[in-house]
Design a protein around this motif. Structure first.
Motif, PDB file in Angstrom:
ATOM      1  N   ALA A 353      22.396  -3.137   5.776  1.00  0.00           N
ATOM      2  CA  ALA A 353      22.629  -3.686   7.798  1.00  0.00           C
ATOM      3  C   ALA A 353      21.852  -4.843   7.933  1.00  0.00           C
ATOM      4  CB  ALA A 353      21.980  -2.915   8.111  1.00  0.00           C
ATOM      5  N   GLY A 354      21.091  -5.256   7.100  1.00  0.00           N
ATOM      6  CA  GLY A 354      19.984  -6.412   6.909  1.00  0.00           C
ATOM      7  C   GLY A 354      18.637  -6.504   8.150  1.00  0.00           C
ATOM      8  N   ARG A 355      18.686  -5.137   7.739  1.00  0.00           N
ATOM      9  CA  ARG A 355      18.306  -4.263   9.404  1.00  0.00           C
ATOM     10  C   ARG A 355      16.050  -4.872   8.234  1.00  0.00           C
ATOM     11  NH1 ARG A 355      20.141   0.009  13.170  1.00  0.00           N
ATOM     12  NH2 ARG A 355      22.224  -1.295  14.179  1.00  0.00           N
ATOM     13  N   HIS A 356      16.229  -4.774   7.153  1.00  0.00           N
ATOM     14  CA  HIS A 356      15.037  -4.516   6.062  1.00  0.00           C
ATOM     15  C   HIS A 356      14.153  -5.904   6.180  1.00  0.00           C
ATOM     16  CE1 HIS A 356      12.543  -2.835   2.845  1.00  0.00           C
ATOM     17  NE2 HIS A 356      12.573  -4.229   2.399  1.00  0.00           N
ATOM     18  N   GLU A 357      12.811  -5.810   6.911  1.00  0.00           N
ATOM     19  CA  GLU A 357      12.436  -6.701   6.691  1.00  0.00           C
ATOM     20  C   GLU A 357      11.243  -7.387   5.642  1.00  0.00           C
ATOM     21  OE1 GLU A 357      10.789  -7.032  10.676  1.00  0.00           O
ATOM     22  OE2 GLU A 357      12.536  -8.306  11.847  1.00  0.00           O
ATOM     23  N   LEU A 358      11.202  -8.246   4.697  1.00  0.00           N
ATOM     24  CA  LEU A 358      10.435  -8.480   3.771  1.00  0.00           C
ATOM     25  C   LEU A 358       8.811  -8.808   4.649  1.00  0.00           C
ATOM     26  CD1 LEU A 358      12.068 -10.696   1.255  1.00  0.00           C
ATOM     27  CD2 LEU A 358      12.304  -7.834   1.485  1.00  0.00           C
ATOM     28  N   HIS A 359       8.327  -8.533   3.834  1.00  0.00           N
ATOM     29  CA  HIS A 359       6.278  -8.726   4.369  1.00  0.00           C
ATOM     30  C   HIS A 359       5.518  -9.162   3.477  1.00  0.00           C
ATOM     31  CE1 HIS A 359       6.906  -6.738   8.615  1.00  0.00           C
ATOM     32  NE2 HIS A 359       7.634  -5.382   7.463  1.00  0.00           N
ATOM     33  N   GLU A 360       6.279 -11.561   3.222  1.00  0.00           N
ATOM     34  CA  GLU A 360       5.611 -11.779   1.976  1.00  0.00           C
ATOM     35  C   GLU A 360       3.863 -12.170   2.011  1.00  0.00           C
ATOM     36  OE1 GLU A 360       9.330 -14.108   2.717  1.00  0.00           O
ATOM     37  OE2 GLU A 360       9.557 -13.264   0.814  1.00  0.00           O
ATOM     38  N   GLN A 361       4.017 -12.662   0.554  1.00  0.00           N
ATOM     39  CA  GLN A 361       2.321 -12.938   1.286  1.00  0.00           C
ATOM     40  C   GLN A 361       1.652 -12.812  -0.575  1.00  0.00           C
ATOM     41  OE1 GLN A 361      -0.476  -9.339   1.792  1.00  0.00           O
ATOM     42  NE2 GLN A 361       0.237  -8.062   0.425  1.00  0.00           N
ATOM     43  N   PRO A 362       0.920 -13.594  -0.848  1.00  0.00           N
ATOM     44  CA  PRO A 362       0.463 -14.441  -2.574  1.00  0.00           C
ATOM     45  C   PRO A 362       0.361 -12.534  -3.101  1.00  0.00           C
ATOM     46  CG  PRO A 362      -0.214 -14.896  -0.123  1.00  0.00           C
ATOM     47  CD  PRO A 362       0.512 -14.613   0.443  1.00  0.00           C
ATOM     48  N   LEU A 363       0.516 -12.571  -3.353  1.00  0.00           N
ATOM     49  CA  LEU A 363       0.451 -11.773  -5.223  1.00  0.00           C
ATOM     50  C   LEU A 363       0.847 -11.961  -6.203  1.00  0.00           C
ATOM     51  CD1 LEU A 363       3.231 -10.163  -5.448  1.00  0.00           C
ATOM     52  CD2 LEU A 363       3.087  -9.172  -3.759  1.00  0.00           C
ATOM     53  N   TYR A 364      -0.308 -10.738  -7.571  1.00  0.00           N
ATOM     54  CA  TYR A 364      -0.003 -11.117  -8.330  1.00  0.00           C
ATOM     55  C   TYR A 364       0.946  -9.881  -9.052  1.00  0.00           C
ATOM     56  CZ  TYR A 364      -4.577 -13.753  -9.054  1.00  0.00           C
ATOM     57  OH  TYR A 364      -4.789 -15.143  -8.743  1.00  0.00           O
ATOM     58  N   LEU A 365       2.102 -10.463 -10.116  1.00  0.00           N
ATOM     59  CA  LEU A 365       2.633  -9.338 -10.653  1.00  0.00           C
ATOM     60  C   LEU A 365       2.689  -8.672 -11.635  1.00  0.00           C
ATOM     61  CD1 LEU A 365       6.284  -8.886 -10.248  1.00  0.00           C
ATOM     62  CD2 LEU A 365       6.350 -10.292 -12.485  1.00  0.00           C
ATOM     63  N   ASP A 366       1.942  -8.920 -12.379  1.00  0.00           N
ATOM     64  CA  ASP A 366       1.479  -8.165 -13.425  1.00  0.00           C
ATOM     65  C   ASP A 366       0.532  -7.125 -12.678  1.00  0.00           C
ATOM     66  OD1 ASP A 366      -0.450 -10.307 -12.128  1.00  0.00           O
ATOM     67  OD2 ASP A 366      -1.364 -10.542 -14.350  1.00  0.00           O
ATOM     68  N   ASP A 367      -0.611  -7.424 -11.637  1.00  0.00           N
ATOM     69  CA  ASP A 367      -1.022  -6.443 -10.550  1.00  0.00           C
ATOM     70  C   ASP A 367      -0.353  -4.835 -10.197  1.00  0.00           C
ATOM     71  OD1 ASP A 367      -3.529  -7.912 -11.644  1.00  0.00           O
ATOM     72  OD2 ASP A 367      -3.970  -8.368  -9.268  1.00  0.00           O
ATOM     73  N   ILE A 368       0.947  -5.411 -10.237  1.00  0.00           N
ATOM     74  CA  ILE A 368       1.671  -4.971  -9.772  1.00  0.00           C
ATOM     75  C   ILE A 368       2.419  -3.700 -10.512  1.00  0.00           C
ATOM     76  CG2 ILE A 368       3.772  -3.825  -8.228  1.00  0.00           C
ATOM     77  CD1 ILE A 368       3.932  -6.314  -6.846  1.00  0.00           C
ATOM     78  N   VAL A 369       2.748  -4.302 -11.407  1.00  0.00           N
ATOM     79  CA  VAL A 369       2.420  -3.320 -13.035  1.00  0.00           C
ATOM     80  C   VAL A 369       1.916  -2.385 -13.181  1.00  0.00           C
ATOM     81  CG1 VAL A 369       3.752  -3.498 -15.256  1.00  0.00           C
ATOM     82  CG2 VAL A 369       5.255  -5.740 -13.382  1.00  0.00           C
ATOM     83  N   ASP A 370       0.995  -3.357 -13.326  1.00  0.00           N
ATOM     84  CA  ASP A 370      -0.331  -2.496 -13.472  1.00  0.00           C
ATOM     85  C   ASP A 370      -0.879  -0.717 -12.889  1.00  0.00           C
ATOM     86  OD1 ASP A 370      -0.823  -3.625 -16.081  1.00  0.00           O
ATOM     87  OD2 ASP A 370      -2.548  -4.937 -14.725  1.00  0.00           O
ATOM     88  N   GLU A 371      -0.331  -1.179 -11.812  1.00  0.00           N
ATOM     89  CA  GLU A 371      -0.473   0.205 -10.869  1.00  0.00           C
ATOM     90  C   GLU A 371       0.529   0.918 -10.906  1.00  0.00           C
ATOM     91  OE1 GLU A 371      -0.862  -2.005  -7.167  1.00  0.00           O
ATOM     92  OE2 GLU A 371      -2.356  -2.904  -7.193  1.00  0.00           O
ATOM     93  N   CYS A 372       1.678   0.336 -10.610  1.00  0.00           N
ATOM     94  CA  CYS A 372       3.021   0.946 -11.412  1.00  0.00           C
ATOM     95  C   CYS A 372       2.449   1.693 -12.945  1.00  0.00           C
ATOM     96  CB  CYS A 372       4.499   0.303 -10.904  1.00  0.00           C
ATOM     97  SG  CYS A 372       4.930  -0.188  -9.488  1.00  0.00           S
ATOM     98  N   GLY A 373       2.352   1.275 -13.582  1.00  0.00           N
ATOM     99  CA  GLY A 373       1.814   2.160 -14.443  1.00  0.00           C
ATOM    100  C   GLY A 373       1.221   3.097 -14.377  1.00  0.00           C
ATOM    101  N   THR A 374       0.137   2.830 -13.865  1.00  0.00           N
ATOM    102  CA  THR A 374      -1.529   4.110 -13.529  1.00  0.00           C
ATOM    103  C   THR A 374      -0.202   4.951 -13.001  1.00  0.00           C
ATOM    104  OG1 THR A 374      -3.138   2.231 -13.459  1.00  0.00           O
ATOM    105  CG2 THR A 374      -3.035   4.541 -12.635  1.00  0.00           C
ATOM    106  N   MET A 375       0.428   4.700 -11.984  1.00  0.00           N
ATOM    107  CA  MET A 375       1.193   6.157 -11.175  1.00  0.00           C
ATOM    108  C   MET A 375       2.513   6.931 -12.224  1.00  0.00           C
ATOM    109  SD  MET A 375       1.464   3.749  -7.729  1.00  0.00           S
ATOM    110  CE  MET A 375       3.147   4.822  -7.664  1.00  0.00           C
ATOM    111  N   MET A 376       3.064   6.405 -12.831  1.00  0.00           N
ATOM    112  CA  MET A 376       4.025   6.528 -13.747  1.00  0.00           C
ATOM    113  C   MET A 376       3.041   7.407 -15.276  1.00  0.00           C
ATOM    114  SD  MET A 376       6.605   6.557 -12.291  1.00  0.00           S
ATOM    115  CE  MET A 376       7.567   7.279 -14.319  1.00  0.00           C
TER     116      MET A 376
END
Length: 536
Positions: A353-376
């Motif tokens: 529906a185009g109602r999903h808004e992105l809240h963008e900011q500077p971040l490290y892609l590998d940090d997000i992958v590390d966090e997701c790997g720890t959760m999994m």
């Protein structure tokens, strides 16, 4: 007495007829009334289109002996041709009169020229009146009678020319001039009146009969020869006129066929617009339903999850019956699965529906992958699956939505762990793309996906045969959400899989999302400077 609602509806209908499509593009303040007016206007246009299509179908589908000869269209061609030659015919008469002064008295030629000019002017006025007449009057038979009578008078005026007496003795020059004039005038009238065969005969036959009779009155071979040639020329031009008539009918048939195709396209376009409007209405209804039911579904689910968790954890006291504890665990697990399903459906609906808004900011892609790997890691250990994470050094920050990227990576890792058998491996790699963007690659050692099932898996609620056979819990919305979120980041998603060899999914982000992008920087070889991390 007319109610206010009926008055409003009549006003809306009248306005929709006046302004057509432009009125449809701007809805008024009362959607219910305006929609009725729009629907009525569309129905009226479809009825008119259906009538025109039916008329063309009946014209093209009739047998050859019953097929219409396009009478109205041929009358239009006849009138247009006469109007276009309004100045050519008097010019020819003037030239003939000027040359004939050598053999005929000028007074007689002047009188003949005035008569011919009047007949021609009468024909032009008749054609002009026909073109200005309403369409319902143009279809009447008396117009064709007027055209035939006008052509008969015009042909008789030219026949009078061949009856004008000579000033002196007979001359072969006048004889040849008469024959040449006959051929030119008959040819001109054939070109003008070919679309109406009766008018063609009315405009040419009087001249031919007069010239033939005049030639046959003279007892000499040359006169007999010219008389025979005049009759032959009349037959030739009549055949030529029939051929021109066939060509005109063929042209009109092609035009009718084209109009028929245009009418069908317009009908298909109207049906497409109606289907699109219904689809949009259904989509709006779906969005409203989900927005309304989300609260109604989540509230009882939270109670079910809370109470079932208290029961299975025996917070208020120990449960003596082991079956009750098992039931409580099943209730909690089923409620959690239903809650995840509702969340995924709502997420996908908001994105579509185009109602999903992105809240963008500077971040490290590998940090997000590390966090997701720890959760999994907990789920991977339960199945004795090894997670391997590899990334290139000194990866710059990217401009993206942290929650959306985390959901993308978690969905992909969850699928990889879910479909990898016990003792398998899942490899996650983060690096730079060839155009200096960044990517995440997740590869598993699962059973793989048949090539013909990949499009099914990528669709919403789509599941492969392996997932159905193994009865893995899932809704089939994970990859759809991933593709939508990656698309909102202007990225690309690809899935590569072969049966029995595992699956690899790659999510790449463009270089426009990389912070502090420097085109002149030369990156080191990633294969020689990779940093490998093993979880567990």
């Amino acid at each position: 007495m007319v109610s206010h609602k009926q008055q409003t509806r009549r006003y809306a209908i009248t306005k929709s007829k006046l302004f057509g499509r432009h009125w449809m593009e701007f809805p008024a303040k009362e959607p219910g009334e305006d929609q009725d007016a729009i629907n009525e206007d569309r129905a009226r246009r479809r009825r008119e289109m259906a009538r025109s299509v039916k008329d063309v179908h009946s014209r093209l589908g009739a047998p050859e002996n019953q097929r219409t000869t396009f009478d109205l269209e041929r009358q239009h061609l006849f009138a247009d041709t006469r109007l276009n030659a309004a100045y050519a015919a008097p010019l020819l008469a003037l030239i003939v009169a000027a040359i004939s002064v050598l053999w005929i008295e000028p007074i007689l030629l002047g009188a003949w020229f005035v008569i011919t000019l009047c007949m021609h002017f009468l024909m032009v006025v008749t054609c002009h009146s026909y073109e200005r007449a309403p369409s319902d009057q143009q279809a009447r038979v008396y117009w064709r009678r007027r055209f035939m009578f006008g052509d008969l008078l015009y042909g008789c005026s030219w026949a009078i020319f061949f009856l004008l007496p000579q000033a002196g003795d007979s001359s072969e020059g006048l004889l040849i001039f008469h024959f040449a004039t006959l051929l030119i005038v008959v040819a001109m009238n054939t070109m003008q009146s070919a679309t109406l065969p009766r008018c063609l005969l009315a405009s040419t036959l009087p001249m031919t009969l007069v010239v033939t009779t005049t030639f046959l009155q003279q007892i000499s071979p040359i006169h007999y020869t010219l008389a025979a040639m005049a009759i032959g020329a009349q037959g030739f031009f009549f055949i030529l006129g029939n051929q021109l008539l066939k060509n005109a009918n063929t042209m009109l048939e092609y035009r009718a066929d084209k109009d028929h195709l245009i009418a069908e396209l317009e009908t298909a376009n109207a049906m497409s617009d109606e289907a699109r409007r219904r689809a949009e209405s259904a989509n709006i209804a779906k969005s409203r339903f989900l927005a309304t039911m989300s609260h109604e579904l989540r509230t009882p689910l939270n109670a079910i999850l809370g109470f079932s968790e208290i029961m299975k954890d025996e917070v208020l006291g120990k449960m003596e019956n082991a079956s009750y504890r098992s039931y409580a665990e099943d209730i909690h697990g089923s409620g959690q699965h239903l809650l995840n399903l509702i969340n995924e459906i709502l997420d996908l609906s908001r994105i579509e529906a185009g109602r999903h808004e992105l809240h963008e900011q500077p971040l490290y892609l590998d940090d997000i992958v590390d966090e997701c790997g720890t959760m999994m890691q907990v789920r991977a250990k339960a199945k004795s699956i090894s997670l391997h994470h590899t990334h290139q050094p000194d990866m710059p920050q990217i401009w993206a939505d942290e929650r959306a990227l985390r959901q993308v990576v978690l969905n992909l890792m969850s699928n990889a762990v879910k479909f990898t058998p016990a003792g398998g491996e899942v490899r996650i790699k983060v690096g730079r793309t060839t155009d200096d963007g960044q990517y995440v690659s997740i590869t598993d050692t699962g059973p793989g996906i048949p090539e013909e099932e990949i499009p099914i898996v990528l669709e919403a609620f789509g599941q492969g045969s392996h997932a159905i056979k193994s009865a893995e819990p899932g809704t089939g919305l994970g990859l759809s959400i991933v593709q939508a979120l990656v698309g909102m980041h202007d990225g690309q998603f690809s899935l590569k899989s072969r049966l029995g060899e595992g699956t690899e999914v790659i999510v790449s982000l463009p270089r426009a999302r990389v912070m502090n992008y420097a085109p002149d920087v030369v990156w080191a070889d990633p294969d020689s400077e990779n940093i490998s991390v093993r979880f567990g």
